[in-house]
Every structure is written in C-alpha cells, then in structure tokens.
Design an enzyme around this catalytic site. Structure first.
Site, mmCIF file in Angstrom:
data_model
loop_
_atom_site.group_PDB
_atom_site.id
_atom_site.type_symbol
_atom_site.label_atom_id
_atom_site.label_comp_id
_atom_site.label_asym_id
_atom_site.label_seq_id
_atom_site.Cartn_x
_atom_site.Cartn_y
_atom_site.Cartn_z
ATOM 1 N N ASN A 187 49.156 36.357 46.152
ATOM 2 C CA ASN A 187 49.487 36.190 47.494
ATOM 3 C C ASN A 187 50.368 35.030 47.544
ATOM 4 O O ASN A 187 49.912 33.945 47.425
ATOM 5 C CB ASN A 187 48.508 35.858 48.411
ATOM 6 C CG ASN A 187 48.681 35.762 49.972
ATOM 7 O OD1 ASN A 187 49.860 35.779 50.152
ATOM 8 N ND2 ASN A 187 47.793 35.941 50.643
ATOM 9 N N CYS A 245 51.625 34.091 56.515
ATOM 10 C CA CYS A 245 51.899 35.189 55.658
ATOM 11 C C CYS A 245 53.046 36.164 56.511
ATOM 12 O O CYS A 245 53.398 37.048 55.980
ATOM 13 C CB CYS A 245 50.838 35.714 55.378
ATOM 14 S SG CYS A 245 49.660 34.864 54.344
ATOM 15 N N HIS A 280 52.785 42.992 53.138
ATOM 16 C CA HIS A 280 52.465 41.468 52.681
ATOM 17 C C HIS A 280 51.417 42.067 51.679
ATOM 18 O O HIS A 280 50.446 42.716 51.849
ATOM 19 C CB HIS A 280 51.805 40.694 53.928
ATOM 20 C CG HIS A 280 51.205 39.456 53.409
ATOM 21 N ND1 HIS A 280 51.748 38.492 52.627
ATOM 22 C CD2 HIS A 280 49.817 39.003 53.659
ATOM 23 C CE1 HIS A 280 50.954 37.644 52.434
ATOM 24 N NE2 HIS A 280 49.917 37.684 52.917
HETATM 25 O O1 UT7 Z 1 47.099 36.608 53.685
HETATM 26 C C1 UT7 Z 1 46.471 35.978 54.312
HETATM 27 C C2 UT7 Z 1 45.410 36.657 54.849
HETATM 28 N N1 UT7 Z 1 44.299 36.735 54.109
HETATM 29 C C3 UT7 Z 1 43.726 37.925 53.867
HETATM 30 O O2 UT7 Z 1 44.260 39.033 54.232
HETATM 31 C C4 UT7 Z 1 42.566 37.935 52.885
HETATM 32 C C5 UT7 Z 1 41.629 38.623 53.634
HETATM 33 N N2 UT7 Z 1 40.203 38.713 52.802
HETATM 34 C C6 UT7 Z 1 40.101 39.241 51.490
HETATM 35 O O3 UT7 Z 1 40.909 39.736 50.812
HETATM 36 C C7 UT7 Z 1 38.800 39.346 50.996
HETATM 37 O O4 UT7 Z 1 37.721 38.932 52.045
HETATM 38 C C8 UT7 Z 1 38.444 38.521 49.718
HETATM 39 C C9 UT7 Z 1 39.271 39.207 48.404
HETATM 40 C C10 UT7 Z 1 38.960 36.965 50.003
HETATM 41 C C11 UT7 Z 1 36.981 38.443 49.261
HETATM 42 O O5 UT7 Z 1 36.750 39.648 49.022
HETATM 43 P P1 UT7 Z 1 35.400 40.395 49.830
HETATM 44 O O6 UT7 Z 1 34.994 42.017 49.243
HETATM 45 O O7 UT7 Z 1 35.316 40.202 51.120
HETATM 46 O O8 UT7 Z 1 34.080 39.377 49.031
HETATM 47 P P2 UT7 Z 1 32.956 38.448 50.064
HETATM 48 O O9 UT7 Z 1 33.733 37.428 50.411
HETATM 49 O O10 UT7 Z 1 32.297 39.693 50.919
HETATM 50 O O11 UT7 Z 1 32.173 37.904 48.662
HETATM 51 C C12 UT7 Z 1 31.381 39.052 48.064
HETATM 52 C C13 UT7 Z 1 30.795 38.173 46.813
HETATM 53 C C14 UT7 Z 1 30.084 36.833 47.258
HETATM 54 O O12 UT7 Z 1 28.927 36.654 46.703
HETATM 55 P P3 UT7 Z 1 27.512 37.016 47.203
HETATM 56 O O13 UT7 Z 1 27.246 36.199 48.339
HETATM 57 O O14 UT7 Z 1 27.403 38.707 47.650
HETATM 58 O O15 UT7 Z 1 26.564 36.950 46.098
HETATM 59 C C15 UT7 Z 1 31.008 35.802 46.881
HETATM 60 O O16 UT7 Z 1 30.331 34.670 46.783
HETATM 61 O O17 UT7 Z 1 31.326 37.807 45.710
HETATM 62 C C16 UT7 Z 1 31.542 36.450 45.518
HETATM 63 N N3 UT7 Z 1 32.926 35.927 45.430
HETATM 64 C C17 UT7 Z 1 33.305 36.039 43.862
HETATM 65 N N4 UT7 Z 1 32.654 36.370 42.921
HETATM 66 C C18 UT7 Z 1 33.417 36.275 41.666
HETATM 67 C C19 UT7 Z 1 33.790 35.510 45.925
HETATM 68 N N5 UT7 Z 1 34.895 34.963 45.377
HETATM 69 C C20 UT7 Z 1 34.467 35.505 43.939
HETATM 70 C C21 UT7 Z 1 35.228 35.303 42.914
HETATM 71 N N6 UT7 Z 1 34.728 35.716 41.774
HETATM 72 N N7 UT7 Z 1 36.595 34.981 42.626
#
Ligand code: UT7
Length: 332
Positions: free
Chosen positions: A286, A116, A256
């Site tokens: 992204n 990225c 980004h």
């Molecule tokens: O560009 C390259 C670099 N990449 C980045 O900068 C991305 C960095 N990371 C992020 O942007 C975020 O971590 C994400 C958008 C990927 C995820 O957001 P988050 O707030 O960190 O969510 P999480 O991974 O902590 O997940 C929270 C909950 C989980 O469920 P439980 O364990 O709390 O029951 C996930 O399983 O949300 C669940 N979850 C979803 N629910 C509905 C994860 N993906 C989804 C989804 N829809 N698509």
C-alpha cells in the site's frame, strides 16, 4: 457549446530499488509470508533507503519522466498538485519542492491530504481547474514515503505499506474522454481507527509521544476493513448506476491497493471478473496516494483510448470515493 473535459494524457511512475520481502519482515517481527499473502495479497514492497531523500524526490523523478515521456517543457506546466500524507516537512509544501527540483518554473502548486483517497480527490480537483477553462496543463502526483511513518516493531501495520510515486498529466479535451463522473466522500469517523497522533498541532512531538510511539501510524485494521469493504464498493456502484454502466461496459477497475480482499469485494459488487481488475499490491504493498496512478502506469500499454475505467479508493479520515474515467489515449 462543446463541453471541455479533463483527460489524463500521460502517466509515469517511480519506485525505490530496495525490495522489502515478506521473508525479511519475518526476521523483524512475528509474521510470515503465508499470513501476509492470505490476509493482504502483499508479497513485497519498495523502500526508499537513500539518506537525505524524501517524498519530493520520488515525486520529482515521476514528474521528470512524465515530462520527457509526454514531450512537455517544464515551463509549460501551470499547476502541480501533490497528494501525500508524508510531506518532506510540514511546510514548505511538497509541491514547492517538486516545482524547484523538476524545473517547473512557471507553475504554482499545493499539497492535498486525503490519505489513500488522495489521488482521486486530486483528480477531481484538477478536473475543476481544467474544465473552468483557466488551466491547460496540470500535473497530479500521488507520492508517499510510508516507511517514514510505519512502526517496524508493529506487525499489524508494518507488513502493509511501501514507498512510491506516480504522476499524470491532465489536459483539456473536447472529445468524450477523461473524467466523466465522480462520487467522493469524507467523514471524521475514521480518525479514531486510522491516524498518526503526534507531530501535528494537537500533539506536538515530545519525549513522551516518542516513548509511546505516537509518531507512527496507528490502525485498527478490522474496523477500517469493515468500512473499506462497504464504502469502496458503494461508491463504485453509485457511479456505475448513475452512468448506466454494468460490468460488461467496464474495461478496468482501478482500485486503491490496501488489501486484495477489499479489492475482490469491490470487483464482485461491480460485476467484474479478475481479468478486469488492476492488481499490483503483491509488488508494491500500500503506497497510499500512489497506488492508483502506479496501477495506471503498470497497465498503460494495455489501455486503449475510450476505455471505461472505474477508479475507487478508501483511506484515512475516512475519505473514499470513485471516479468514472474514459482513458485518453492509445500508447504508441
Ligand atoms: O489504505 C488505508 C485503509 N486501510 C485498509 O484498508 C486496511 C484495512 N484492514 C485490513 O486490511 C486488515 O484488517 C489487516 C490486513 C490490517 C488485518 O487483517 P485481519 O484479517 O483483519 O486480521 P486481524 O487484525 O483480525 O488479526 C487476526 C490475527 C490476530 O491474532 P489473534 O488475535 O487472532 O491471535 C493478529 O494479532 O492475526 C494477527 N496478526 C498477524 N499475524 C501474523 C496481525 N498482523 C499479523 C502479521 N503476521 N503481520
């Protein structure tokens, strides 16, 4: 002696027509528009569906439009740098294919892999070739067909990415314009949190890697998020402090587009209000190396010659950084 700087003198983007909405994704995996919008800011993304088309085709369309727009003959281009992590093939490089398809008959080129952060790493690279005095016309492309490495059964990653390409023309200037300062970083720490395990020399593709879905992108989102929020803001702050810039001096933050929450944190730390932040993540998701030049393309008409821009990126590796860029032209 007059200082030669490297300025962006034209920009052009290209996006596939197919729009993959949050609604459609919610029929594929257990997700919904509310979760995706709240956690990422993404509403839809573009996907290249046409059989036989790949990253080089998106890059070529962006380059062809750039040449027309800037009134540049293809044979006047001396160097092409294609920033991508989704090359058509491991080799030949995507730049060679773009040279062929866009008729850049006198150019040489190479691919640059910084995930990225590809575009900002590429911009620094192109700047060195320009300021050395050797080259006068360089095309820098950010292009990624993320749909080819995204696992559409994994809800934690498939909602995030899209396909797209954008290209800029970079030329020398003796005016106080162009790339003014850069702050770029790489470490290997990110490899464990964001990677594509199979298909390289470490783990060639086998029936086993396919069964384990290791031919798709893996991300530990929470850990990447933590590093991204801090590193992108640190880099932007470093470049601004070094150049005595405050939020009032900046016309636009060009971040980004990985997650609106990361962008908001970077803008906050740079002392910038929302109206100075380029944000198109809701439309494209992204697109990896393409996000920053796609922003420049979307905002081109609003940019004025001499505007102070802060580019900031964070991605796999980890790779990250920030560039202080003075915009090179007014759009007619
Ligand atoms: O560009 C390259 C670099 N990449 C980045 O900068 C991305 C960095 N990371 C992020 O942007 C975020 O971590 C994400 C958008 C990927 C995820 O957001 P988050 O707030 O960190 O969510 P999480 O991974 O902590 O997940 C929270 C909950 C989980 O469920 P439980 O364990 O709390 O029951 C996930 O399983 O949300 C669940 N979850 C979803 N629910 C509905 C994860 N993906 C989804 C989804 N829809 N698509």
């Amino acid at each position: 002696m007059t200082q030669i700087r490297a300025a962006i003198t034209a920009v052009n983007g290209w996006l596939p027509e197919y729009v993959l909405t949050n609604e459609e994704l919610s029929t594929m995996v257990d997700t919904n528009d509310e979760w995706i919008m709240t956690r990422t800011g993404i509403k839809e993304r573009r996907i290249l569906k046409e059989a036989g088309k790949a990253t080089s085709d998106m890059a070529t369309e962006a380059v062809k439009g750039l040449l027309v727009k800037s009134g540049t003959a293809p044979e006047d281009i001396e160097l092409v740098i294609v920033c991508t992590i989704t090359p058509d093939m491991a080799f030949p490089n995507t730049a060679s294919l773009v040279c062929l398809k866009a008729g850049l008959s006198k150019a040489w080129g190479f691919d640059l892999n910084a995930a990225c952060s590809g575009f900002i790493f590429g911009l620094e690279t192109a700047t060195q070739f320009i300021t050395s005095g050797k080259y006068k016309k360089i095309i820098l492309v950010g292009a990624d067909m993320m749909s080819t490495i995204v696992d559409y059964t994994d809800r934690t990653t498939c909602v995030l990415f899209g396909d797209g390409a954008a290209a800029v023309l970079i030329e020398p200037t003796s005016e106080e314009l162009g790339v003014m300062d850069t702050e770029l970083k790489t470490n290997g720490i990110g490899g464990q949190y964001l990677n594509l395990k199979a298909g390289g020399s470490l783990k060639p593709i086998t029936a086993e890697t396919l069964a384990n879905r290791e031919n798709f992108l893996f991300q530990d989102g929470q850990n990447v998020f933590k590093f991204a929020v801090k590193s992108m803001a640190d880099a932007a702050e470093a470049v601004m402090t070094r150049n005595n810039l405050t939020g009032d001096d900046i016309a636009w933050l060009v971040p980004h587009q990985a997650n609106k929450r990361i962008i908001d944190a970077t803008a906050h730390r740079a002392g910038l209000t929302d109206d100075k932040v380029m944000l198109n993540i809701q439309k494209y998701g992204n697109t990896t190396a393409a996000t920053i030049p796609l922003c420049l393309w979307d905002w081109e008409k609003q940019l004025k010659k001499g505007d102070n821009l802060i580019l900031a990126a964070f991605g796999g590796g980890f790779t990250w950084g920030s560039i202080y860029l003075k915009w090179g032209y007014d759009t007619k």
